[in-house]
Scaffold this motif. Sequence first.
Motif, short mmCIF file in Angstrom:
data_model
loop_
_atom_site.label_atom_id
_atom_site.label_comp_id
_atom_site.label_asym_id
_atom_site.label_seq_id
_atom_site.Cartn_x
_atom_site.Cartn_y
_atom_site.Cartn_z
N ASN A 225 2.64 4.21 6.42
CA ASN A 225 2.94 3.39 5.25
C ASN A 225 1.78 3.57 4.27
OD1 ASN A 225 3.31 1.31 3.34
ND2 ASN A 225 4.29 -0.02 4.85
N LEU A 226 2.06 4.17 3.11
CA LEU A 226 1.05 4.40 2.08
C LEU A 226 1.32 3.48 0.91
CD1 LEU A 226 -1.25 5.98 0.64
CD2 LEU A 226 0.50 7.65 -0.06
N GLN A 227 0.31 2.74 0.49
CA GLN A 227 0.43 1.82 -0.64
C GLN A 227 -0.66 2.15 -1.65
OE1 GLN A 227 2.77 -0.59 -1.07
NE2 GLN A 227 3.79 -0.16 0.89
N THR A 228 -0.26 2.83 -2.75
CA THR A 228 -1.21 3.08 -3.83
C THR A 228 -1.28 1.87 -4.75
OG1 THR A 228 0.45 4.10 -5.27
CG2 THR A 228 -0.69 5.55 -3.72
N HIS A 229 -2.25 1.88 -5.65
CA HIS A 229 -2.46 0.77 -6.60
C HIS A 229 -2.54 -0.58 -5.88
CE1 HIS A 229 -2.04 3.39 -10.09
NE2 HIS A 229 -1.08 3.99 -9.41
N THR A 230 -3.27 -0.53 -4.76
CA THR A 230 -3.45 -1.74 -3.94
C THR A 230 -4.91 -1.84 -3.53
OG1 THR A 230 -1.19 -1.41 -3.10
CG2 THR A 230 -2.56 -3.03 -1.96
N PRO A 231 -5.78 -2.26 -4.43
CA PRO A 231 -7.20 -2.34 -4.08
C PRO A 231 -7.47 -3.43 -3.05
CG PRO A 231 -6.79 -3.35 -6.22
CD PRO A 231 -5.50 -2.69 -5.81
N VAL A 232 -8.36 -3.15 -2.14
CA VAL A 232 -8.78 -4.14 -1.14
C VAL A 232 -9.98 -4.89 -1.71
CG1 VAL A 232 -9.73 -4.48 1.17
CG2 VAL A 232 -7.91 -2.79 0.78
N THR A 233 -9.87 -6.20 -1.77
CA THR A 233 -10.93 -7.02 -2.35
C THR A 233 -11.80 -7.70 -1.30
OG1 THR A 233 -9.36 -8.86 -2.53
CG2 THR A 233 -9.64 -7.44 -4.46
N ALA A 234 -11.31 -7.80 -0.05
CA ALA A 234 -12.10 -8.41 1.01
C ALA A 234 -11.52 -8.03 2.36
CB ALA A 234 -12.13 -9.93 0.87
N VAL A 235 -12.39 -7.94 3.36
CA VAL A 235 -11.98 -7.73 4.74
C VAL A 235 -12.75 -8.74 5.58
CG1 VAL A 235 -11.83 -6.14 6.68
CG2 VAL A 235 -11.56 -5.27 4.36
#
Length: 474
Positions: A225-235
């Motif tokens: 599953n590839l999701q572009t335009h999805t920045p990760v802001t926290a983990v």
Amino acid sequence: MYYEAESYPSPGLPVKDPCLSFWLQNARSSSLLGYQTTESLPPSADVVIIGSGLSGAATAYYLLVGSNAPKSVLILEAREACDGATGRNGGHCRPYVFQGHHEYKEIFGKEEALKIAAFEMANLHLMAELIEKEQIDCDFWLGESFETCIDQEAANKKLRSYQEFKDDGGPLKGVVKLTTNVDEAKRLTRMRNAVLTASFPAASLFPYKLVSHLLQLCISKHGLNLQTHTPVTAVTSTLASLSAHDPRLSTVEWIVTTPRGKVTANKVVFATNAYTATLLPEFLGNIVPGQGQCAAIVPTPSFSGTRMMEKTCCYHWGKDNFDYLIQRPKDGVIILGGGKASASHPGAILGCTNDSGRPDDGGKQAEITEYLKGAMGVYFEGWNDSEVGEGLLYDWTGKFNFFLSHIPFVGNVEGKPGAYVIAGHCGHGMARIASCAKGLATLMSGGSWLDTGLPRCFQPTKERMRNKKMETTT
């Protein structure tokens, strides 16, 4: 000169308006542009990989084709697929054979330094095997590269490393051909100021095509599953407040937060290279972002057709100045990277180009553009004055990183079970990433460190993380 790297700000997230590299300009028909496998994010995944460059794509590939493949793998990308360092580099897969041996030996010891050289040569062969096995059309060319010194200071440094490598038992016979005769070095390299040169195996390729093929393969055959335009802001960890000695840490889950929602993961991979410290603050000062610049150059007739360069090259002068280039066999276009020595201030070398003082891959250094525009005529014998349509075609920037040892961080993040990193490639990722990703996938699938084949010094240990000084050439 040394800079306290932790004094630089957090790299933040990738800028929203980057420039287009030569590779990205020639991939506008890609089906991965704007790609999102599903309309919404899944609530959970066995493995979440942050970043869709070669590190992220290759890690996903080796996880999914492995014998203990995870049930679900999700890649989250802040911008377009392969829009970071991989999509902006020089297209050069070029191992260090003897070149870094002296420095690596000083930091890590002789045995580990020899392992690094062997690892990089093995990576070149792994890349060739992967491309052949999966029939990847990425303009892959396997041949040789020149390591050329154009002044005596650089020559002395290379000779010292060559001799130490030889004395320590490094394999040179049949691998490296050293030429110290000045006239012969000039003839072989076509460089008017060559003092010495060495040739050894290397490759060039179209990096975006390699990564896009791997991603599409994993999507179509293995359920990625590839999701572009999805920045990760926290983990964050569901057990973040627990002691590192708490036995429940073995069942830790990770919450990955994006503007489109949250995903829970059993394992998370930070394939974030220069941006790593944004999500893993312990890497602030360990992986320090910087800006590199490359140019695509249409050759003059004297470097076209049957007179094209037969090898890729990297040429050095002074203490640590260098440029690198490939000439693409498919169309003859020269990809030339470097020019940092022409930048007017240290901040430019570190890529501090936007208003926040953070490096980005949008703006360019004007001095470097002018340098790259004229470099072929300055250094190479017989380069003609450019006619209309020849010379500088386009130049662009990419974001990479600096730190003292120039060795990547690969493995489990200490104190964070289920969190893994493959980052910090220092502009040398093509020579290491495939093998790093394969080793990391082995580790994530239950293998030991010995099983990975990775040099021990790649581990992101607390001891390594304490060394936060970085040397620049300014």
